[in-house]
Design an enzyme around this catalytic site. Structure first.
Site, PDB file in Angstrom:
ATOM      1  N   ARG A 127       0.830  -1.199   0.000  1.00 52.01           N
ATOM      2  CA  ARG A 127       0.000   0.000   0.000  1.00 52.01           C
ATOM      3  C   ARG A 127       0.870   1.257   0.000  1.00 52.01           C
ATOM      4  O   ARG A 127       1.962   1.296   0.551  1.00 52.01           O
ATOM      5  CB  ARG A 127      -0.909  -0.031   1.235  1.00 52.01           C
ATOM      6  CG  ARG A 127      -2.111   0.883   1.147  1.00 52.01           C
ATOM      7  CD  ARG A 127      -3.199   0.417   2.091  1.00 52.01           C
ATOM      8  NE  ARG A 127      -4.258   1.404   2.206  1.00 52.01           N
ATOM      9  CZ  ARG A 127      -4.368   2.254   3.212  1.00 52.01           C
ATOM     10  NH1 ARG A 127      -3.480   2.228   4.187  1.00 52.01           N
ATOM     11  NH2 ARG A 127      -5.359   3.112   3.252  1.00 52.01           N
ATOM     12  N   LYS A 192       2.318  -8.797  11.573  1.00 52.19           N
ATOM     13  CA  LYS A 192       1.718  -8.842  10.241  1.00 52.19           C
ATOM     14  C   LYS A 192       2.019 -10.155   9.526  1.00 52.19           C
ATOM     15  O   LYS A 192       3.159 -10.573   9.398  1.00 52.19           O
ATOM     16  CB  LYS A 192       2.227  -7.668   9.395  1.00 52.19           C
ATOM     17  CG  LYS A 192       1.540  -7.560   8.037  1.00 52.19           C
ATOM     18  CD  LYS A 192       1.911  -6.264   7.340  1.00 52.19           C
ATOM     19  CE  LYS A 192       1.264  -6.178   5.969  1.00 52.19           C
ATOM     20  NZ  LYS A 192       1.563  -4.877   5.302  1.00 52.19           N
ATOM     21  N   ARG A 326      -2.037   2.860  14.040  1.00 53.78           N
ATOM     22  CA  ARG A 326      -1.135   2.224  14.999  1.00 53.78           C
ATOM     23  C   ARG A 326      -1.790   2.183  16.370  1.00 53.78           C
ATOM     24  O   ARG A 326      -2.551   3.079  16.723  1.00 53.78           O
ATOM     25  CB  ARG A 326       0.176   2.990  15.121  1.00 53.78           C
ATOM     26  CG  ARG A 326       1.003   2.982  13.843  1.00 53.78           C
ATOM     27  CD  ARG A 326       2.296   3.732  14.063  1.00 53.78           C
ATOM     28  NE  ARG A 326       3.122   3.717  12.875  1.00 53.78           N
ATOM     29  CZ  ARG A 326       2.989   4.563  11.871  1.00 53.78           C
ATOM     30  NH1 ARG A 326       2.093   5.520  11.927  1.00 53.78           N
ATOM     31  NH2 ARG A 326       3.776   4.484  10.822  1.00 53.78           N
TER      32      ARG A 326
END
Length: 329
Positions: A127, A192, A326
Site C-alpha cells: 500500500r 503482520k 497504529r
C-alpha cells in the site's frame, strides 16, 4: 524479459528448488547454455531474492528447498468449483501490474476469479507504493480479477472483505486466531502475516475492473528477513510449512465464495464478522491522514467499511486514503 531468458530461469528455478547441489556443468547441459551464461542467470535470480549459494566442487544449491507453485496442482485442489484461469509465472515485476496490463490489453479474455501467481516479484508493491518483500518459495503472492458492474462505489469495503476471506481459508490449515487491521492487513500473534492491495481500472460510472492483490508470509523467518516491521509467518506458527498449492486453492475458493455475495449486497453483511477479528477493537488508536493526525477509540466499521473512531467530537468515519493506523502506546 525475453521469452528465452524467462524459460531458462524457470528451468533453473525448478532444478534448484529441491534444495540439493547442482553443478554448473549439469545445469548448463540441462538448459543448453554455457556455464558462464548459467552463472549470469543465477546471479540475476539471486538479485531478485533467490537465496542461492555456491560451493566450489559441488555447485549451486538453495538455502532451503521448496515446492514450486503449479497451476495444475492448484486447479486439482480447487476441484470442479469453478472454471477459471490460474496462471503461475516464475518471474514478474508484480502480479498486480501484470493483471492490470491484461485488463488494458485483453479484458474480454478475463473472467471473474481469474488469478495470476508469481514465484518471484522483482517490483512487488504494498500500500502507498511501499515495497512488498516476498522471499522466493517462502511466500504466496498473487492477484485476482473481479468486475463490479455497478461501478467503483460498489467496491466500498472490498479490502476488508478480502481480509475476511483469507482468514476463513486459513482456518482449514489450523490457523484460527488471525486478526484484521483496518483497512487491509492480516495479523497473527500481534504481527503482520499478510497484506492486501486493491487497484481499480475503468471509467467513473462504468464497470469497475478490480485487481485484488494478496501477499502472504508462508516461510519468512524473522531471524533472516527484515521487512521493516514485526512480521509472522505460517511455518513459525504451525511448526511446519503448509503446501502452497493447497493454500493458494483454499484462498481462491474462499474468495470465489464470498465475492459474489459482496458484489450483490456490499460490505454490510460482512461488517459484524470483520469487527469480531478487529485487532484494535475498543483500543485507543492514532491515525495519520496526510499532515493531519487523529486520536480516538476504535469502534469498528460501518456498512461501507469506513473505520469508526470515537473522538472528543463523537464518532468520526474514516474512508481509506493516506491513512496509517497504529496502537497508541
Amino acid at each position: 524479459m525475453r521469452q528465452a531468458s524467462k524459460s531458462v530461469r524457470k528451468h533453473i528455478l525448478a532444478l534448484l528448488s529441491d534444495g540439493h547441489f547442482h553443478s554448473g556443468e549439469t545445469i548448463a547441459q540441462q538448459v543448453g547454455l554455457s556455464r558462464t551464461a548459467v552463472a549470469g542467470h543465477i546471479s540475476q535470480l539471486s538479485d531478485w531474492g533467490l537465496d542461492v549459494f555456491k560451493v566450489k566442487g559441488k555447485g549451486y544449491r538453495l538455502e532451503r528447498g521448496f515446492s514450486l507453485l503449479n497451476a495444475e496442482s492448484i486447479k486439482k485442489h480447487l476441484g470442479n468449483s469453478k472454471r477459471a484461469m490460474i496462471d503461475v509465472e516464475s518471474v514478474l515485476p508484480s502480479t498486480n501490474t501484470e493483471m492490470k496490463k491484461r485488463i488494458a490489453n485483453a479484458r474480454h479474455e478475463l473472467a471473474d476469479g481469474d488469478a495470476i501467481f508469481a514465484e518471484i516479484q522483482t517490483a512487488g508493491r504494498g500500500r502507498h507504493g511501499r515495497t512488498w518483500l516476498a522471499p522466493v518459495g517462502g511466500s504466496l503472492t498473487f492477484s485476482m480479477y473481479w468486475s463490479f458492474p455497478d461501478g467503483y462505489q460498489s467496491m466500498a469495503g472490498l479490502s476488508l472483505m478480502v481480509g475476511l476471506a483469507v482468514c476463513e481459508a486459513l482456518k482449514d490449515f489450523g490457523v484460527d486466531d488471525t486478526e484484521l487491521k483496518w483497512p487491509n492487513d492480516i495479523y497473527l500473534q500481534g504481527k503482520k502475516l499478510a497484506g492486501i492491495l486493491i487497484e481499480v481500472e475503468g471509467q467513473i460510472g462504468a464497470t469497475a475492473h478490480s485487481v485484488i492483490g494478496i501477499g502472504l508470509n508462508v516461510c519468512v523467518p524473522d531471524s533472516q528477513y527484515d521487512v521493516g516491521q514485526p512480521h509472522s509467518d505460517l511455518t513459525s506458527y504451525l511448526g511446519h510449512t503448509p503446501d502452497r498449492n493447497s493454500l493458494a486453492a483454499a484462498i481462491i475458493k474462499s474468495l470465489w465464495t464470498l465475492l459474489p455475495k459482496f458484489t450483490q449486497q456490499g460490505f454490510g453483511p460482512f461488517a459484524p464478522h470483520w469487527e469480531a477479528l478487529d485487532l484494535y477493537a475498543d483500543k485507543r488508536i492514532v491515525l495519520q491522514m496526510g499532515e493531519k493526525r487523529f486520536s480516538g477509540i476504535d469502534r469498528g466499521v460501518d456498512a461501507s467499511g469506513a473505520l469508526l473512531v470515537e473522538t472528543q467530537d463523537g464518532i468520526t468515519r474514516f474512508h481509506g486514503g493516506e491513512v496509517s493506523l497504529r496502537g497508541n502506546r
